[in-house]
Design an enzyme around this catalytic site. Structure first.
Site, PDB file in Angstrom:
ATOM      1  N   LYS A 194       0.800  -1.224   0.000  1.00 40.75           N
ATOM      2  CA  LYS A 194       0.000   0.000   0.000  1.00 40.75           C
ATOM      3  C   LYS A 194       0.834   1.275   0.000  1.00 40.75           C
ATOM      4  O   LYS A 194       0.322   2.342  -0.303  1.00 40.75           O
ATOM      5  CB  LYS A 194      -1.007  -0.004   1.159  1.00 40.75           C
TER       6      LYS A 194
ATOM      7  N   LYS B 218      -5.606  -9.876  -5.570  1.00 41.52           N
ATOM      8  CA  LYS B 218      -6.706 -10.186  -4.646  1.00 41.52           C
ATOM      9  C   LYS B 218      -7.984  -9.419  -5.022  1.00 41.52           C
ATOM     10  O   LYS B 218      -7.924  -8.251  -5.396  1.00 41.52           O
ATOM     11  CB  LYS B 218      -6.252  -9.769  -3.236  1.00 41.52           C
TER      12      LYS B 218
ATOM     13  N   LYS C 236     -12.287  -4.752  -2.107  1.00 43.59           N
ATOM     14  CA  LYS C 236     -13.368  -3.750  -2.078  1.00 43.59           C
ATOM     15  C   LYS C 236     -12.971  -2.485  -2.808  1.00 43.59           C
ATOM     16  O   LYS C 236     -13.755  -1.867  -3.488  1.00 43.59           O
ATOM     17  CB  LYS C 236     -13.586  -3.303  -0.623  1.00 43.59           C
TER      18      LYS C 236
HETATM   19  P1  ATP Z   1      -9.687  -2.922   1.049  1.00 41.39           P
HETATM   20  O1  ATP Z   1      -9.811  -3.101  -0.430  1.00 41.39           O
HETATM   21  O2  ATP Z   1     -10.375  -1.690   1.571  1.00 41.39           O
HETATM   22  O3  ATP Z   1      -8.296  -3.123   1.561  1.00 41.39           O
HETATM   23  P2  ATP Z   1     -10.513  -5.620   1.453  1.00 41.39           P
HETATM   24  O4  ATP Z   1     -11.526  -6.025   0.446  1.00 41.39           O
HETATM   25  O5  ATP Z   1      -9.135  -6.106   1.294  1.00 41.39           O
HETATM   26  O6  ATP Z   1     -10.555  -4.071   1.681  1.00 41.39           O
HETATM   27  P3  ATP Z   1     -10.743  -5.915   4.322  1.00 41.39           P
HETATM   28  O7  ATP Z   1     -11.790  -5.135   5.022  1.00 41.39           O
HETATM   29  O8  ATP Z   1      -9.336  -5.463   4.418  1.00 41.39           O
HETATM   30  O9  ATP Z   1     -11.117  -6.110   2.804  1.00 41.39           O
HETATM   31  O10 ATP Z   1     -10.808  -7.437   4.782  1.00 41.39           O
HETATM   32  C1  ATP Z   1     -11.838  -8.036   5.505  1.00 41.39           C
HETATM   33  C2  ATP Z   1     -11.585  -9.510   5.654  1.00 41.39           C
HETATM   34  O11 ATP Z   1     -11.799 -10.152   4.399  1.00 41.39           O
HETATM   35  C3  ATP Z   1     -10.167  -9.895   6.074  1.00 41.39           C
HETATM   36  O12 ATP Z   1     -10.217 -10.995   6.947  1.00 41.39           O
HETATM   37  C4  ATP Z   1      -9.509 -10.289   4.795  1.00 41.39           C
HETATM   38  O13 ATP Z   1      -8.473 -11.215   4.990  1.00 41.39           O
HETATM   39  C5  ATP Z   1     -10.673 -10.920   4.042  1.00 41.39           C
HETATM   40  N1  ATP Z   1     -10.494 -10.784   2.600  1.00 41.39           N
HETATM   41  C6  ATP Z   1     -10.382  -9.627   1.921  1.00 41.39           C
HETATM   42  N2  ATP Z   1     -10.264  -9.866   0.611  1.00 41.39           N
HETATM   43  C7  ATP Z   1     -10.277 -11.209   0.477  1.00 41.39           C
HETATM   44  C8  ATP Z   1     -10.173 -12.097  -0.638  1.00 41.39           C
HETATM   45  N3  ATP Z   1     -10.044 -11.615  -1.857  1.00 41.39           N
HETATM   46  N4  ATP Z   1     -10.232 -13.412  -0.422  1.00 41.39           N
HETATM   47  C9  ATP Z   1     -10.383 -13.910   0.821  1.00 41.39           C
HETATM   48  N5  ATP Z   1     -10.481 -13.146   1.928  1.00 41.39           N
HETATM   49  C10 ATP Z   1     -10.430 -11.810   1.760  1.00 41.39           C
END
Ligand code: ATP
Ligand code: LTN
Length: 326
Positions: free
Chosen positions: A111, A192, A195
């Site tokens: 990041k 990955k 969001k």
């Molecule tokens: P951002 O894009 O804002 O970083 P994010 O989609 O990565 O958000 P988080 O809120 O950081 O989501 O993560 C919430 C939970 O979902 C965490 O436990 C993270 O490990 C899990 N998670 C996020 N993305 C994935 C994915 N693509 N596959 C599996 N688990 C995920």
């Protein structure tokens, strides 16, 4: 009873990745463990985002938790910023965490890469996360594999504190589901599903219209072969779809390969779209009910009251161990 805890950031509508990686596991274990589930809004400001509506996102996220099957009677649900003891403890933990450790965190490296100005909060993010976990003596922390390193630092910090000041914290363990630990972006399956991804066509959101979900899956990047076979390295797109299908149906990868032996990618993608849509449609119906009802405020009020009591007691114990003036 062992205790389980996890949090998600209110940075936007949650994705199928968040659902499979974190929420589905909390639902699965809610009868077995004392469960804590929170909205990590303090973490959501570590990377500045324009137009981030924290209030709305927080309420939406709680409604989604409930719609996904999180039972408010079995889980303590709360908002991180409503409990100042997390940040109080975080400072103490920062003074027991090394600069080098934090510099090695993959998420921080990713990041901050190529950016001139990133916040100190992005750097100390794992320490606040450690505080979220160990302030409640959580035994288990279900997260996607991307957060595993952060739970490991929480373990190290808890152990270090215990060694220095005497037994104070439970040392937590990450819980990573065996299938679908990391759901990848549909258009770029080396990245990955996230969001905050810029191209939304690679991301399935739990509030996407069923037709939109179908289109996204049918257009998912695959490879030039024809075989539905799991091979993360050479067939990342198909492997990702297999992971999604496996996590939602509970089938083993081998079983899926057999089920679709001889089928083309179109047939397989349609089957994946069917299971995803059927799961998400049920969630969406319940989501609207919760969002329009008035349960959420009460759930959060109770959650804040309960967790503030727990967290205060732990923080007071920490202060005593360190020897702050009382
Ligand atoms: P951002 O894009 O804002 O970083 P994010 O989609 O990565 O958000 P988080 O809120 O950081 O989501 O993560 C919430 C939970 O979902 C965490 O436990 C993270 O490990 C899990 N998670 C996020 N993305 C994935 C994915 N693509 N596959 C599996 N688990 C995920
Ligand atoms: N960093 C996590 C959110 C998070 C969390 C936590 C998860 C903050 N504090 C404590 C588990 C336990 C994320 O980005 N998903």
């Amino acid at each position: 009873m062992k205790r389980m805890l996890t949090g998600l950031q209110p940075t936007g509508v949650i994705t199928l990745g968040n659902y499979i990686g974190a929420i589905k596991q909390m639902v699965k274990y809610q009868d077995e463990y004392e469960s804590f589930l929170f909205v990590a809004d303090l973490h959501a400001i570590t990377v500045p985002k324009e137009g981030l509506n924290l209030k709305k996102n927080t309420k939406d996220l709680i409604a989604l938790y409930l719609a996904c099957g999180i039972d408010p009677k079995k889980n303590t649900i709360f908002v991180q910023s409503q409990n100042e003891y997390h940040t109080n403890l975080s400072w103490v933990l920062e003074c027991n965490t090394y600069f080098g450790e934090l510099s090695r965190m993959h998420q921080f490296k990713e990041k901050s890469k190529g950016k001139e100005n990133f916040t100190a909060g992005l750097f100390t993010y794992p320490v606040l996360m450690a505080s979220d976990i160990i302030i409640y003596d959580a035994d288990y922390v279900p997260v996607g594999v991307d957060q595993k390193q952060h739970v490991e630092i929480a373990r190290d910090v808890a152990q270090r504190f215990n060694n220095k000041y005497g037994d104070t914290f439970v040392v937590p363990e990450p819980v990573i589901s065996t299938t679908g630990t990391k759901i990848m972006d549909l258009l770029d399956p080396t990245k990955k599903m996230s969001k905050s991804s810029e191209n939304q066509n690679g991301v399935i959101r739990l509030l996407d219209e069923p037709e939109v979900i179908r289109k996204k899956i049918m257009r998912a990047t695959t490879d030039s072969e024809m075989e539905v076979r799991y091979d993360e390295e050479n067939k990342p797109g198909i492997s990702n779809l297999i992971n999604i299908y496996a996590s939602l149906t509970g089938k083993e990868i081998k079983e899926i390969e057999e089920e679709f032996a001889g089928s083309n990618y179109g047939t397989f993608k349609k089957a994946v779209a069917d299971v995803v849509v059927s799961e998400i449609e049920k969630i969406q119906e319940r989501y609207n009910k919760y969002l329009n009802g008035n349960e959420i405020d009460e759930i959060l009020r109770n959650g804040a009251n309960k967790t503030r009591l727990y967290a205060k007691a732990k923080y007071e114990a920490v202060k005593n161990k360190i020897g702050f003036y009382n």
